[in-house]
Design a protein around this motif. Sequence first.
Motif, PDB file in Angstrom:
ATOM      1  N   TRP A  60      12.127  -6.597   4.371  1.00  0.00           N
ATOM      2  CA  TRP A  60      11.260  -5.504   5.111  1.00  0.00           C
ATOM      3  C   TRP A  60      11.670  -4.070   4.910  1.00  0.00           C
ATOM      4  O   TRP A  60      10.806  -3.236   4.379  1.00  0.00           O
ATOM      5  N   SER A  61      13.048  -3.939   4.774  1.00  0.00           N
ATOM      6  CA  SER A  61      13.519  -2.423   4.574  1.00  0.00           C
ATOM      7  C   SER A  61      13.346  -2.208   2.965  1.00  0.00           C
ATOM      8  O   SER A  61      13.154  -0.923   2.726  1.00  0.00           O
ATOM      9  N   GLN A 119       9.970  -0.898   2.647  1.00  0.00           N
ATOM     10  CA  GLN A 119       9.837   0.504   3.173  1.00  0.00           C
ATOM     11  C   GLN A 119      10.133   1.626   2.194  1.00  0.00           C
ATOM     12  O   GLN A 119       9.914   2.708   1.733  1.00  0.00           O
ATOM     13  N   ASN A 120      11.504   1.320   1.700  1.00  0.00           N
ATOM     14  CA  ASN A 120      12.251   2.366   1.191  1.00  0.00           C
ATOM     15  C   ASN A 120      12.205   2.385  -0.504  1.00  0.00           C
ATOM     16  O   ASN A 120      12.431   3.206  -1.244  1.00  0.00           O
ATOM     17  N   TRP A 129       9.470   4.889  -0.181  1.00  0.00           N
ATOM     18  CA  TRP A 129       9.781   6.214   0.317  1.00  0.00           C
ATOM     19  C   TRP A 129      10.642   6.762  -0.770  1.00  0.00           C
ATOM     20  O   TRP A 129      10.649   7.872  -0.758  1.00  0.00           O
ATOM     21  N   THR A 142       3.708  -4.554  11.254  1.00  0.00           N
ATOM     22  CA  THR A 142       4.138  -4.795   9.471  1.00  0.00           C
ATOM     23  C   THR A 142       2.906  -4.977   8.869  1.00  0.00           C
ATOM     24  O   THR A 142       3.077  -4.146   7.716  1.00  0.00           O
ATOM     25  N   ILE A 157       1.544  -1.561   8.037  1.00  0.00           N
ATOM     26  CA  ILE A 157       2.346  -0.924   7.225  1.00  0.00           C
ATOM     27  C   ILE A 157       2.082  -1.255   5.656  1.00  0.00           C
ATOM     28  O   ILE A 157       1.950  -0.577   4.822  1.00  0.00           O
ATOM     29  N   TRP A 182       1.791   5.717   7.280  1.00  0.00           N
ATOM     30  CA  TRP A 182       2.879   4.791   7.166  1.00  0.00           C
ATOM     31  C   TRP A 182       4.133   5.344   8.054  1.00  0.00           C
ATOM     32  O   TRP A 182       4.657   4.569   8.723  1.00  0.00           O
ATOM     33  N   ASN A 183       4.400   6.737   8.125  1.00  0.00           N
ATOM     34  CA  ASN A 183       5.527   7.337   8.785  1.00  0.00           C
ATOM     35  C   ASN A 183       5.183   7.104  10.206  1.00  0.00           C
ATOM     36  O   ASN A 183       6.134   7.284  10.914  1.00  0.00           O
ATOM     37  N   TYR A 205       5.888   3.155  10.795  1.00  0.00           N
ATOM     38  CA  TYR A 205       7.260   2.759  10.566  1.00  0.00           C
ATOM     39  C   TYR A 205       8.302   2.650  11.614  1.00  0.00           C
ATOM     40  O   TYR A 205       9.070   1.984  11.979  1.00  0.00           O
ATOM     41  N   LEU A 242      10.301   0.021  13.673  1.00  0.00           N
ATOM     42  CA  LEU A 242      11.609  -0.069  13.542  1.00  0.00           C
ATOM     43  C   LEU A 242      12.390  -0.051  14.825  1.00  0.00           C
ATOM     44  O   LEU A 242      13.426  -0.712  15.172  1.00  0.00           O
ATOM     45  N   THR A 299      17.524  -1.629   2.338  1.00  0.00           N
ATOM     46  CA  THR A 299      17.273  -0.087   1.960  1.00  0.00           C
ATOM     47  C   THR A 299      17.850   0.617   0.613  1.00  0.00           C
ATOM     48  O   THR A 299      17.383   1.263  -0.026  1.00  0.00           O
TER      49      THR A 299
END
Length: 395
Positions: free
Chosen positions: A208-209, A212-213, A216, A269, A272, A295-296, A299, A303, A331
Amino acid sequence: MFARRSTLPWPLIALFTAGYLAPYLLPTTVGRLDSGLPLTATEAGAVGSALLLSSAAAGFLLASRVDRIGPRVLARIGLTLAVLGYGGAALAHAVPAVVLGALIGGFGSGTSTAVAATGIAAQPDPHRTTTAGLLGVSALAGAVYLTVPHLGQGHGQPLAAIALTALAVWPLTGRLPLRTAPARGLDTATPLPHLRAGLLLAVTLPCWSLAQNALWGVSGRIGLTQAHLSETTVGAVFAIALGAGLLGVVGAGALGPRLGRALPIGGGTVLIAACITLSASATDLTSFATGEIAWNTLYPIVLSYVIGLAASLDPRGRWAVLVGSASSLGTAAGPLTGSLLATETGFPTMGTVLAAGLLLIAVPMTAVAMGAGRRTLPVVEIQVETQAYDKATAA
């Protein structure tokens, strides 16, 4: 353990903010490493991944040692490493020195986060405390994104911002307990409760992380190269997006447990995944801003529920730290994964791959959340922890 009180534990919230700031500033940190040092985009992403991997390593090493070493001592060690590491990297101009500083600073961030996560898990309402921490880090990161483009070129500004934050938080550690007395029935040898659910969450959260990252970590490049925006415009979009995240976290804090955890985690999720697809395929300001802001917004909401879920699995905070460190592995791999996927396949395909992965892992994460909703924390454990804290602070 830490005290369970009705008021917000501001030292823990500040420590949470200092620990989480580095991941929140990842796009500008990686982007400025790329432009300010003789590094390729992939190499800059690898440095960002190394920083976050160092942070994850700290969490794994310290998950069960916060009580033993003492929250105040460990928090001060973490913040000192962050100041020295990030500060040294900001001032250095040689690539090896910058990488070394990033590794030291990352370990300091992870140490600070481990102390904060352990203390937050001992609160009567971990979700409320987590949302306050996310509010703090989102607001601070938004201010940095608005300020950095006006401070000139170079890689040092975002790294210096993280170092200065750690320095500002250091005095607040005096309000943390020096030592925590071992509580009867809750000593450090107590096995981890809810082992199956905790392991499933620890296995899925890195994925999941990572998704996201991965986005990002390359969002700045998407805005600059694919959407053809200026650094000032991209920074403004990020600041607005983080501001929207503040509103999302406020909403999540107001709702609290009323929606349960399964719906915010599972449904959030899925949403996202759609936002990642939109952001990765953006070719102009409208699509880029829409994807990043949406998204921001989502998220930090998801989280906050995930962190609260991990905290609910063990009142001593061990699952919170272990799951958070597992998340940091994802991440850490995010910037490099995003850079590699974007280089090999392009941003839109990268977004599709990441979104598909999120849809797959939404199922087991939702299952853990549904199971956790049926668990309650025994009152006797809360009483024992509070007695332990009182003894520690009175000593």
